[in-house]
Motif scaffolding. Structure first.
Motif, PDB file in Angstrom:
ATOM      1  N   THR A  62       9.489  15.789  11.024  1.00  0.00           N
ATOM      2  CA  THR A  62       9.815  14.449  10.528  1.00  0.00           C
ATOM      3  C   THR A  62       8.549  13.653  10.241  1.00  0.00           C
ATOM      4  OG1 THR A  62      11.894  14.413  11.767  1.00  0.00           O
ATOM      5  CG2 THR A  62      11.006  12.292  11.065  1.00  0.00           C
ATOM      6  N   GLN A  63       7.583  13.740  11.160  1.00  0.00           N
ATOM      7  CA  GLN A  63       6.355  12.971  11.027  1.00  0.00           C
ATOM      8  C   GLN A  63       5.489  13.434   9.852  1.00  0.00           C
ATOM      9  OE1 GLN A  63       4.610  13.509  14.888  1.00  0.00           O
ATOM     10  NE2 GLN A  63       6.095  12.181  15.918  1.00  0.00           N
ATOM     11  N   VAL A  64       5.409  14.742   9.638  1.00  0.00           N
ATOM     12  CA  VAL A  64       4.493  15.270   8.626  1.00  0.00           C
ATOM     13  C   VAL A  64       5.221  15.812   7.407  1.00  0.00           C
ATOM     14  CG1 VAL A  64       2.840  15.844  10.448  1.00  0.00           C
ATOM     15  CG2 VAL A  64       4.352  17.624   9.563  1.00  0.00           C
ATOM     16  N   GLY A  65       6.529  15.559   7.312  1.00  0.00           N
ATOM     17  CA  GLY A  65       7.312  16.145   6.221  1.00  0.00           C
ATOM     18  C   GLY A  65       6.779  15.831   4.845  1.00  0.00           C
ATOM     19  N   ALA A  66       6.412  14.565   4.600  1.00  0.00           N
ATOM     20  CA  ALA A  66       5.912  14.183   3.284  1.00  0.00           C
ATOM     21  C   ALA A  66       4.588  14.883   2.977  1.00  0.00           C
ATOM     22  CB  ALA A  66       5.734  12.665   3.216  1.00  0.00           C
ATOM     23  N   GLU A  67       3.709  14.954   3.977  1.00  0.00           N
ATOM     24  CA  GLU A  67       2.431  15.632   3.741  1.00  0.00           C
ATOM     25  C   GLU A  67       2.644  17.131   3.584  1.00  0.00           C
ATOM     26  OE1 GLU A  67      -2.193  15.712   5.245  1.00  0.00           O
ATOM     27  OE2 GLU A  67      -0.667  14.883   6.580  1.00  0.00           O
ATOM     28  N   LEU A  68       3.623  17.682   4.301  1.00  0.00           N
ATOM     29  CA  LEU A  68       3.927  19.097   4.154  1.00  0.00           C
ATOM     30  C   LEU A  68       4.334  19.415   2.723  1.00  0.00           C
ATOM     31  CD1 LEU A  68       3.878  21.354   6.313  1.00  0.00           C
ATOM     32  CD2 LEU A  68       6.339  21.059   6.565  1.00  0.00           C
ATOM     33  N   ASP A  69       5.092  18.521   2.104  1.00  0.00           N
ATOM     34  CA  ASP A  69       5.452  18.697   0.694  1.00  0.00           C
ATOM     35  C   ASP A  69       4.211  18.670  -0.192  1.00  0.00           C
ATOM     36  OD1 ASP A  69       8.202  18.932   1.095  1.00  0.00           O
ATOM     37  OD2 ASP A  69       8.546  16.768   0.941  1.00  0.00           O
ATOM     38  N   SER A  70       3.290  17.765   0.117  1.00  0.00           N
ATOM     39  CA  SER A  70       2.056  17.663  -0.675  1.00  0.00           C
ATOM     40  C   SER A  70       1.205  18.918  -0.531  1.00  0.00           C
ATOM     41  CB  SER A  70       1.249  16.436  -0.237  1.00  0.00           C
ATOM     42  OG  SER A  70       1.952  15.242  -0.485  1.00  0.00           O
ATOM     43  N   VAL A  71       1.115  19.419   0.705  1.00  0.00           N
ATOM     44  CA  VAL A  71       0.355  20.645   0.943  1.00  0.00           C
ATOM     45  C   VAL A  71       0.982  21.818   0.201  1.00  0.00           C
ATOM     46  CG1 VAL A  71      -0.413  22.291   2.691  1.00  0.00           C
ATOM     47  CG2 VAL A  71      -0.470  19.854   3.194  1.00  0.00           C
ATOM     48  N   ALA A  72       2.309  21.919   0.281  1.00  0.00           N
ATOM     49  CA  ALA A  72       3.001  23.016  -0.388  1.00  0.00           C
ATOM     50  C   ALA A  72       2.752  22.990  -1.892  1.00  0.00           C
ATOM     51  CB  ALA A  72       4.503  22.942  -0.097  1.00  0.00           C
ATOM     52  N   GLN A  73       2.825  21.810  -2.489  1.00  0.00           N
ATOM     53  CA  GLN A  73       2.587  21.702  -3.927  1.00  0.00           C
ATOM     54  C   GLN A  73       1.147  22.050  -4.276  1.00  0.00           C
ATOM     55  OE1 GLN A  73       5.049  20.865  -6.483  1.00  0.00           O
ATOM     56  NE2 GLN A  73       3.350  21.964  -7.455  1.00  0.00           N
ATOM     57  N   ALA A  74       0.214  21.607  -3.426  1.00  0.00           N
ATOM     58  CA  ALA A  74      -1.201  21.901  -3.677  1.00  0.00           C
ATOM     59  C   ALA A  74      -1.475  23.396  -3.581  1.00  0.00           C
ATOM     60  CB  ALA A  74      -2.074  21.137  -2.682  1.00  0.00           C
ATOM     61  N   ILE A  75      -0.888  24.066  -2.576  1.00  0.00           N
ATOM     62  CA  ILE A  75      -1.067  25.514  -2.453  1.00  0.00           C
ATOM     63  C   ILE A  75      -0.415  26.234  -3.627  1.00  0.00           C
ATOM     64  CG2 ILE A  75      -0.448  27.553  -1.090  1.00  0.00           C
ATOM     65  CD1 ILE A  75      -0.756  25.875   1.425  1.00  0.00           C
ATOM     66  N   ALA A  76       0.784  25.801  -4.013  1.00  0.00           N
ATOM     67  CA  ALA A  76       1.469  26.424  -5.146  1.00  0.00           C
ATOM     68  C   ALA A  76       0.647  26.279  -6.418  1.00  0.00           C
ATOM     69  CB  ALA A  76       2.852  25.798  -5.325  1.00  0.00           C
ATOM     70  N   ASP A  77       0.039  25.116  -6.612  1.00  0.00           N
ATOM     71  CA  ASP A  77      -0.796  24.904  -7.798  1.00  0.00           C
ATOM     72  C   ASP A  77      -1.993  25.844  -7.796  1.00  0.00           C
ATOM     73  OD1 ASP A  77       0.897  22.900  -8.642  1.00  0.00           O
ATOM     74  OD2 ASP A  77      -0.359  21.263  -7.892  1.00  0.00           O
ATOM     75  N   ARG A  78      -2.626  25.996  -6.631  1.00  0.00           N
ATOM     76  CA  ARG A  78      -3.793  26.876  -6.545  1.00  0.00           C
ATOM     77  C   ARG A  78      -3.399  28.332  -6.758  1.00  0.00           C
ATOM     78  NH1 ARG A  78      -8.821  24.635  -4.635  1.00  0.00           N
ATOM     79  NH2 ARG A  78      -8.570  22.369  -4.823  1.00  0.00           N
ATOM     80  N   VAL A  79      -2.343  28.757  -6.096  1.00  0.00           N
ATOM     81  CA  VAL A  79      -1.902  30.150  -6.230  1.00  0.00           C
ATOM     82  C   VAL A  79      -1.419  30.423  -7.657  1.00  0.00           C
ATOM     83  CG1 VAL A  79      -0.192  31.835  -5.460  1.00  0.00           C
ATOM     84  CG2 VAL A  79      -1.357  30.392  -3.781  1.00  0.00           C
ATOM     85  N   GLY A  80      -0.719  29.450  -8.226  1.00  0.00           N
ATOM     86  CA  GLY A  80      -0.259  29.606  -9.601  1.00  0.00           C
ATOM     87  C   GLY A  80      -1.394  29.734 -10.592  1.00  0.00           C
ATOM     88  N   GLY A  81      -2.549  29.193 -10.234  1.00  0.00           N
ATOM     89  CA  GLY A  81      -3.727  29.305 -11.088  1.00  0.00           C
ATOM     90  C   GLY A  81      -4.615  30.486 -10.764  1.00  0.00           C
ATOM     91  N   GLY A  82      -4.119  31.393  -9.927  1.00  0.00           N
ATOM     92  CA  GLY A  82      -4.891  32.586  -9.586  1.00  0.00           C
ATOM     93  C   GLY A  82      -5.606  32.517  -8.255  1.00  0.00           C
ATOM     94  N   GLY A  83      -5.376  31.449  -7.491  1.00  0.00           N
ATOM     95  CA  GLY A  83      -6.038  31.306  -6.200  1.00  0.00           C
ATOM     96  C   GLY A  83      -5.419  32.180  -5.122  1.00  0.00           C
ATOM     97  N   ARG A  84      -6.176  32.334  -4.038  1.00  0.00           N
ATOM     98  CA  ARG A  84      -5.718  33.125  -2.892  1.00  0.00           C
ATOM     99  C   ARG A  84      -5.808  32.273  -1.638  1.00  0.00           C
ATOM    100  NH1 ARG A  84     -10.483  37.038  -3.703  1.00  0.00           N
ATOM    101  NH2 ARG A  84     -11.321  34.955  -4.132  1.00  0.00           N
ATOM    102  N   VAL A  85      -5.054  32.675  -0.615  1.00  0.00           N
ATOM    103  CA  VAL A  85      -5.026  31.933   0.643  1.00  0.00           C
ATOM    104  C   VAL A  85      -5.764  32.734   1.712  1.00  0.00           C
ATOM    105  CG1 VAL A  85      -3.579  30.938   2.446  1.00  0.00           C
ATOM    106  CG2 VAL A  85      -2.838  30.837   0.048  1.00  0.00           C
ATOM    107  N   PHE A  86      -6.685  32.068   2.422  1.00  0.00           N
ATOM    108  CA  PHE A  86      -7.400  32.672   3.540  1.00  0.00           C
ATOM    109  C   PHE A  86      -7.049  31.901   4.807  1.00  0.00           C
ATOM    110  CE2 PHE A  86      -9.841  33.624  -0.239  1.00  0.00           C
ATOM    111  CZ  PHE A  86     -10.160  34.963  -0.083  1.00  0.00           C
TER     112      PHE A  86
END
Length: 242
Positions: A62-86
């Motif tokens: 509940t506390q971090v839900g909005a930021e969790l959405d922002s993080v998810a979108q940011a990771i999706a944008d990076r991965v969608g552009g060819g990025g990788r997660v470490f």
């Protein structure tokens, strides 16, 4: 265990054999003989911890839900552009990092994503720890593997792990997205300027923090999948709200 340590442990006898669990189950006495009351106490203790963990997970989501959405979108944008997660962390947090990388790479539904755990190769960890110092075991791997557009996800229950902070410094310098998961009040991870996002589990129990962080990364992974246009498989237990 050395011979001296083993001898000391043996000399201590029955008094010391409970010390390893006293902090988890303080009601267990050294001379406990009746099993039935003990089993009742153990069950009540386990149930109480499960309730605490569930409440903390709900409160944190509940506390971090909005930021969790922002993080998810940011990771999706990076991965969608060819990025990788470490992903990386120490001790129990290393297993959280490995689990997150495994979940990304081998999902129960949705799209497999390029992810690497920096704790997975013991030969690399021990070589770097021996040759250049344990504080550099993650940052040196980012130098070798990572590039601009990638994502660095670091785990620390205290928020103060030096090698995790150093890795974020290296990641920030390389143009990576930096995401941290911490406990307590966030520690150095929350206070420093190296992180784009810091998801804090506000608890002073290491056990409850790690249990809740596991729930956070499961929810984060599911949200990333949704951001990428994927939908949960019919009947799947994995969901955005999990």
């Amino acid at each position: 265990m050395s011979a001296g340590a083993a001898g000391a442990a043996g000399a201590a006898g029955s008094v010391n054999r409970h010390e390893g669990t006293d902090f988890l189950y303080p009601f267990i006495e050294a001379e406990e003989r009746e099993s039935a009351p003990l089993l009742v106490d153990l069950a009540a203790s386990a149930n109480g911890k499960a309730v605490q963990s569930a409440r903390l997970r709900v409160a944190t989501l509940t506390q971090v839900g909005a930021e969790l959405d922002s993080v998810a979108q940011a990771i999706a944008d990076r991965v969608g552009g060819g990025g990788r997660v470490f992903a990386f962390g120490n001790g129990g947090s290393s297993t959280d990092a490995a689990s997150f990388a495994g979940l990304l790479a081998h999902p129960p539904w949705g799209r497999p994503l390029p992810a690497r755990s920096l704790v997975a190769d013991e030969s690399i960890l021990t070589a770097l720890g021996n040759d250049v110092g344990f504080e550099l075991v993650f940052s040196r791997q980012l130098i070798a593997y990572a590039r601009a557009g990638d994502v660095a996800v670091g785990f620390s229950t205290s928020g103060n792990s030096d090698n995790v902070i150093r890795a974020f410094g290296e990641a920030r310098g390389r143009g990576m997205l930096t995401v941290g998961l911490a406990g307590y009040e966030g520690g150095q991870m929350a206070a420093c300027k190296l992180l784009d996002h810091c998801l804090v589990v506000r608890s002073d129990s290491v056990h409850r923090i790690q249990e809740t962080q596991a729930g956070l990364v499961a929810s984060l992974w599911a949200r990333v999948q949704v951001c990428l246009g994927e939908s949960p498989a019919l009947g799947s237990a994995w969901s955005v709200a999990s």
